[in-house]
Design a protein around this motif. Structure first.
Motif, PDB file in Angstrom:
ATOM      1  N   THR A  67       0.828  -1.213   0.000  1.00 22.40           N
ATOM      2  CA  THR A  67       0.000   0.000   0.000  1.00 22.40           C
ATOM      3  C   THR A  67       0.856   1.254   0.000  1.00 22.40           C
ATOM      4  O   THR A  67       0.604   2.207  -0.754  1.00 22.40           O
ATOM      5  N   GLN A  68       1.879   1.286   0.838  1.00 23.14           N
ATOM      6  CA  GLN A  68       2.737   2.465   0.894  1.00 23.14           C
ATOM      7  C   GLN A  68       3.630   2.556  -0.333  1.00 23.14           C
ATOM      8  O   GLN A  68       3.998   3.655  -0.758  1.00 23.14           O
ATOM      9  N   GLY A  69       3.953   1.409  -0.921  1.00 23.08           N
ATOM     10  CA  GLY A  69       4.705   1.429  -2.179  1.00 23.08           C
ATOM     11  C   GLY A  69       3.920   2.146  -3.266  1.00 23.08           C
ATOM     12  O   GLY A  69       4.485   2.925  -4.058  1.00 23.08           O
ATOM     13  N   LYS A  70       2.627   1.925  -3.300  1.00 23.74           N
ATOM     14  CA  LYS A  70       1.754   2.615  -4.256  1.00 23.74           C
ATOM     15  C   LYS A  70       1.785   4.125  -4.009  1.00 23.74           C
ATOM     16  O   LYS A  70       1.855   4.921  -4.964  1.00 23.74           O
ATOM     17  N   LEU A  71       1.766   4.541  -2.745  1.00 19.63           N
ATOM     18  CA  LEU A  71       1.793   5.958  -2.417  1.00 19.63           C
ATOM     19  C   LEU A  71       3.117   6.590  -2.835  1.00 19.63           C
ATOM     20  O   LEU A  71       3.147   7.696  -3.397  1.00 19.63           O
ATOM     21  N   PHE A  72       4.220   5.879  -2.607  1.00 15.14           N
ATOM     22  CA  PHE A  72       5.533   6.406  -3.000  1.00 15.14           C
ATOM     23  C   PHE A  72       5.649   6.547  -4.514  1.00 15.14           C
ATOM     24  O   PHE A  72       6.295   7.477  -5.015  1.00 15.14           O
ATOM     25  N   VAL A  73       5.030   5.637  -5.248  1.00 16.54           N
ATOM     26  CA  VAL A  73       5.034   5.735  -6.718  1.00 16.54           C
ATOM     27  C   VAL A  73       4.275   6.987  -7.162  1.00 16.54           C
ATOM     28  O   VAL A  73       4.715   7.716  -8.060  1.00 16.54           O
ATOM     29  N   VAL A  74       3.130   7.250  -6.526  1.00 16.95           N
ATOM     30  CA  VAL A  74       2.352   8.459  -6.850  1.00 16.95           C
ATOM     31  C   VAL A  74       3.183   9.712  -6.582  1.00 16.95           C
ATOM     32  O   VAL A  74       3.222  10.644  -7.408  1.00 16.95           O
ATOM     33  N   ILE A  75       3.872   9.746  -5.427  1.00 19.05           N
ATOM     34  CA  ILE A  75       4.703  10.901  -5.077  1.00 19.05           C
ATOM     35  C   ILE A  75       5.803  11.110  -6.115  1.00 19.05           C
ATOM     36  O   ILE A  75       6.018  12.232  -6.606  1.00 19.05           O
ATOM     37  N   ALA A  76       6.501  10.010  -6.463  1.00 18.24           N
ATOM     38  CA  ALA A  76       7.614  10.118  -7.410  1.00 18.24           C
ATOM     39  C   ALA A  76       7.139  10.565  -8.783  1.00 18.24           C
ATOM     40  O   ALA A  76       7.748  11.450  -9.408  1.00 18.24           O
ATOM     41  N   LEU A  77       6.039   9.998  -9.267  1.00 18.65           N
ATOM     42  CA  LEU A  77       5.535  10.347 -10.599  1.00 18.65           C
ATOM     43  C   LEU A  77       5.050  11.795 -10.656  1.00 18.65           C
ATOM     44  O   LEU A  77       5.246  12.483 -11.665  1.00 18.65           O
ATOM     45  N   LEU A  78       4.421  12.276  -9.582  1.00 19.72           N
ATOM     46  CA  LEU A  78       3.955  13.664  -9.572  1.00 19.72           C
ATOM     47  C   LEU A  78       5.141  14.628  -9.599  1.00 19.72           C
ATOM     48  O   LEU A  78       5.120  15.635 -10.332  1.00 19.72           O
ATOM     49  N   ILE A  79       6.190  14.343  -8.820  1.00 19.36           N
ATOM     50  CA  ILE A  79       7.364  15.218  -8.812  1.00 19.36           C
ATOM     51  C   ILE A  79       8.023  15.240 -10.189  1.00 19.36           C
ATOM     52  O   ILE A  79       8.405  16.306 -10.694  1.00 19.36           O
ATOM     53  N   VAL A  80       8.139  14.072 -10.825  1.00 17.43           N
ATOM     54  CA  VAL A  80       8.730  14.000 -12.167  1.00 17.43           C
ATOM     55  C   VAL A  80       7.883  14.791 -13.164  1.00 17.43           C
ATOM     56  O   VAL A  80       8.415  15.552 -13.990  1.00 17.43           O
ATOM     57  N   ALA A  81       6.556  14.623 -13.107  1.00 17.76           N
ATOM     58  CA  ALA A  81       5.660  15.347 -14.023  1.00 17.76           C
ATOM     59  C   ALA A  81       5.760  16.855 -13.802  1.00 17.76           C
ATOM     60  O   ALA A  81       5.753  17.639 -14.763  1.00 17.76           O
ATOM     61  N   THR A  82       5.871  17.274 -12.543  1.00 14.37           N
ATOM     62  CA  THR A  82       5.995  18.697 -12.235  1.00 14.37           C
ATOM     63  C   THR A  82       7.300  19.259 -12.790  1.00 14.37           C
ATOM     64  O   THR A  82       7.323  20.345 -13.381  1.00 14.37           O
ATOM     65  N   MET A  83       8.389  18.520 -12.594  1.00 14.08           N
ATOM     66  CA  MET A  83       9.689  18.966 -13.097  1.00 14.08           C
ATOM     67  C   MET A  83       9.680  19.079 -14.615  1.00 14.08           C
ATOM     68  O   MET A  83      10.284  19.996 -15.197  1.00 14.08           O
ATOM     69  N   TRP A  84       9.000  18.179 -15.288  1.00 16.68           N
ATOM     70  CA  TRP A  84       8.983  18.158 -16.756  1.00 16.68           C
ATOM     71  C   TRP A  84       8.055  19.209 -17.352  1.00 16.68           C
ATOM     72  O   TRP A  84       8.382  19.848 -18.354  1.00 16.68           O
ATOM     73  N   TYR A  86       6.505  22.128 -15.974  1.00 17.49           N
ATOM     74  CA  TYR A  86       6.439  23.540 -15.603  1.00 17.49           C
ATOM     75  C   TYR A  86       7.783  24.240 -15.766  1.00 17.49           C
ATOM     76  O   TYR A  86       8.851  23.616 -15.660  1.00 17.49           O
ATOM     77  N   ASP A  87       7.698  25.540 -16.027  1.00 16.44           N
ATOM     78  CA  ASP A  87       8.873  26.348 -16.324  1.00 16.44           C
ATOM     79  C   ASP A  87       9.170  27.304 -15.173  1.00 16.44           C
ATOM     80  O   ASP A  87       8.692  28.432 -15.137  1.00 16.44           O
ATOM     81  N   THR A  88       9.937  26.828 -14.204  1.00 15.44           N
ATOM     82  CA  THR A  88      10.397  27.655 -13.089  1.00 15.44           C
ATOM     83  C   THR A  88      11.551  26.924 -12.427  1.00 15.44           C
ATOM     84  O   THR A  88      12.000  25.882 -12.926  1.00 15.44           O
ATOM     85  N   SER A  89      12.038  27.423 -11.318  1.00 16.66           N
ATOM     86  CA  SER A  89      13.196  26.799 -10.683  1.00 16.66           C
ATOM     87  C   SER A  89      12.825  25.440 -10.095  1.00 16.66           C
ATOM     88  O   SER A  89      11.683  25.186  -9.713  1.00 16.66           O
ATOM     89  N   ARG A  90      13.819  24.573 -10.011  1.00 18.13           N
ATOM     90  CA  ARG A  90      13.584  23.230  -9.446  1.00 18.13           C
ATOM     91  C   ARG A  90      13.169  23.307  -7.981  1.00 18.13           C
ATOM     92  O   ARG A  90      12.364  22.496  -7.514  1.00 18.13           O
ATOM     93  N   GLU A  91      13.727  24.274  -7.261  1.00 12.98           N
ATOM     94  CA  GLU A  91      13.382  24.423  -5.852  1.00 12.98           C
ATOM     95  C   GLU A  91      11.893  24.736  -5.679  1.00 12.98           C
ATOM     96  O   GLU A  91      11.220  24.159  -4.812  1.00 12.98           O
ATOM     97  N   LYS A  92      11.396  25.603  -6.512  1.00 13.02           N
ATOM     98  CA  LYS A  92       9.986  25.972  -6.415  1.00 13.02           C
ATOM     99  C   LYS A  92       9.085  24.817  -6.818  1.00 13.02           C
ATOM    100  O   LYS A  92       8.053  24.562  -6.194  1.00 13.02           O
ATOM    101  N   LYS A  93       9.468  24.088  -7.861  1.00 17.24           N
ATOM    102  CA  LYS A  93       8.687  22.926  -8.284  1.00 17.24           C
ATOM    103  C   LYS A  93       8.615  21.882  -7.167  1.00 17.24           C
ATOM    104  O   LYS A  93       7.545  21.324  -6.893  1.00 17.24           O
ATOM    105  N   LEU A  94       9.762  21.620  -6.546  1.00 14.06           N
ATOM    106  CA  LEU A  94       9.801  20.620  -5.475  1.00 14.06           C
ATOM    107  C   LEU A  94       8.947  21.055  -4.301  1.00 14.06           C
ATOM    108  O   LEU A  94       8.189  20.249  -3.736  1.00 14.06           O
ATOM    109  N   PHE A  95       9.035  22.323  -3.925  1.00  8.95           N
ATOM    110  CA  PHE A  95       8.229  22.829  -2.810  1.00  8.95           C
ATOM    111  C   PHE A  95       6.743  22.674  -3.091  1.00  8.95           C
ATOM    112  O   PHE A  95       5.978  22.197  -2.235  1.00  8.95           O
ATOM    113  N   LEU A  96       6.290  23.054  -4.284  1.00  4.36           N
ATOM    114  CA  LEU A  96       4.864  22.997  -4.608  1.00  4.36           C
ATOM    115  C   LEU A  96       4.361  21.565  -4.671  1.00  4.36           C
ATOM    116  O   LEU A  96       3.260  21.259  -4.199  1.00  4.36           O
TER     117      LEU A  96
END
Length: 497
Positions: A67-84, A86-96
């Motif tokens: 169950t928690q593995g599924k949650l970690f996958v969601v977290i990782a995929l969202l961060i990757v999608a955000t980094m790819w 949006y156009d702003t600094s990596r620090e801001k993307k990670l924070f949001l």
């Protein structure tokens, strides 16, 4: 009926999460595909796809690791999608990304508490059925299904309200949305979200256990946690919101401090030169007047008594008269402080921009103007610094570099207008109040314009700007207009020029 309501609730939950995600991101960032229609909804589609695919391929069970593995996958995929995306600094993307995930998980667990609290209703129906208060099995089952469905709907409503208002509070308290978070600041602003997310993950891992092949919740084993866990999560939520507020206050404080330092330096410079320049200005004016009178008398005497022999002396005296006339200030506005500032800025500018033309013939400060010279100095110093900086960027087109300064009255309103050529490139902030700087130290952007605005507001005034193009010379023109209110009324206005 229960399965239908449960599935429908899950669908609405995912869609609402995706909608809130794109709205939340939209307040802070622009997508790299901004020109594409509907690109702002792309992150919502990505979220819904991730959640849907994982729900189908990775069916939830009571095994905490899976169950928690599924949650970690969601977290990782969202961060990757955000980094790819949006156009702003990596620090801001990670924070949001981390902040949204933390707030989402916290709100979800708090809303889940509704199901646990509502579980007491099932005990009531069981007691009624055992005591024969409810005799019909069909009625008993109907009450169970209706209660379960109602609790799911109530949980969804609580979650929607919590998520909506929590994200809205973060957006409201994050005042300077254009500020790029630096690495040194990332840990400070990211910590509350990370703590909230990790606590939520821990609660999820411990929430459901299996005893004698039967699932049992942590709340069932320790009922007092129904109060403690939501209280901890609410505090985490508040720490995220007020952490953002504190961070923004620190930015504003630092910016005000920098603005104050610059302002104090400008005022100190003006104060140091004001008395001396007043004395020099008055002395030169008196000396020029006396010398001109004396030279005029001498030349008349020479021409009268020695018309032929005095040609050489007359030429010499004419040269002296020309030299005396050069003692005049290049700018004469009626205000010695302003004349000094204009002369100083002009001489600084022509060293950088040899072809610069500065015109201030129409900059007039009539006597009795109820505006302090300090404030006029602050306005002109900052405005001229920005104008000269813009002219520097013209590079090879120095012949088109110019700065023009005007002043005029309209009733009780006194206007100062500064026009300058610029390269046509202008970076606008989200607020659109002032253009942004393209300097590396962006945390100090807009300080000069803010100082001008603060000076104008002392006189119930305002600052405005506009751009235009001189079609004849093909030059872009930036115009800064400063309005100041004076108790004195002047009949002269721009229409009478």
């Amino acid at each position: 009926m229960y399965n239908l309501v449960s599935n429908l609730t899950e669908v609405i939950l995912i869609l609402f999460q995706g909608y809130c995600l794109q709205r939340f991101y939209g307040h802070f960032m622009k997508t790299k595909l901004e020109k594409c229609r509907g690109s702002r909804f792309l992150i919502m589609g990505i979220w819904v796809t991730i959640k849907t695919v994982l729900s189908v391929l990775w069916v939830a069970d009571y095994n905490s690791i899976k169950t928690q593995g599924k949650l970690f996958v969601v977290i990782a995929l969202l961060i990757v999608a955000t980094m790819w995306l949006y156009d702003t600094s990596r620090e801001k993307k990670l924070f949001l990304a981390v902040t949204f995930l933390a707030v989402n998980e916290i709100c979800l667990i708090i809303a889940y508490t509704v199901l646990e609290i509502g579980g007491s209703v099932f005990s009531l129906w069981n007691w009624c059925f055992e005591e024969r208060v409810i005799t019909s099995p069909d009625t008993y089952l109907a009450l169970i299904y209706i209660t379960a469905s109602s609790l799911h709907v109530l949980m969804l409503i609580v979650f929607i309200l919590l998520l909506h208002f929590a994200l809205k509070a973060i957006v409201r308290h994050y005042l300077d949305k254009e500020y790029e978070i630096r690495r040194a600041e990332l840990f400070f602003i990211l910590t509350p979200g990370l703590v909230g997310l990790l606590i939520s993950i821990l609660v999820r891992m411990l929430m459901i256990t299996v005893e004698n092949e039967m699932p049992r919740t942590l709340y069932a084993r320790y009922p007092w946690l129904l109060i403690l866990i939501p209280a901890i999560l609410v505090l985490c939520l508040l720490s995220i919101v007020y952490g953002v507020r504190l961070f923004q206050n620190m930015i504003l404080w630092q910016r005000e401090k920098s603005s104050r330092i610059i302002l104090e330096k400008q005022i100190k410079s003006i104060q140091e030169n004001m008395d001396e320049m007043n004395r020099v200005y008055a002395g030169l004016k008196s000396m020029r007047h006396d010398m001109k009178n004396q030279l005029s008398v001498v030349m008349e005497l020479v021409e009268g008594k020695h018309m032929g022999a005095g040609d050489e002396l007359a030429g010499y005296l004419a040269e002296m008269s020309h030299t005396v006339s050069q003692l005049e200030f290049p700018f004469q506005t009626g205000n010695p402080i302003v004349d000094t500032i204009l002369s100083m800025k002009y001489h600084e500018a022509i060293q950088k921009i040899p072809g610069l033309k500065m015109e201030a013939e129409k900059l007039i400060f009539p006597e009795g103007l109820e505006i302090q010279s300090y404030d006029i100095g602050i306005i002109l110093c900052n405005a001229l610094d920005n104008a000269i900086e813009a002219c520097e960027k013209l590079k090879q087109n120095n012949e088109h570099a110019f700065v023009r300064i005007f002043s005029f009255w309209q009733g009780r309103l006194f206007f100062i207008e500064i026009e300058n050529s610029f390269d046509g490139s202008l970076i606008l902030g989200r607020s659109g109040e002032f253009p942004k700087t393209d300097k590396k130290d962006k945390e100090l952007h807009g300080i000069g314009l803010m100082n001008i605005k603060n000076a104008a507001e002392k006189y119930e005034g305002a600052v405005d700007w506009s751009t235009s193009q001189n079609k004849d010379k093909k030059v872009n023109v930036f115009t800064l207009t400063v309005m100041l209110k004076s108790e004195r009324t002047c009949e002269y206005d721009r229409n009478n020029e």
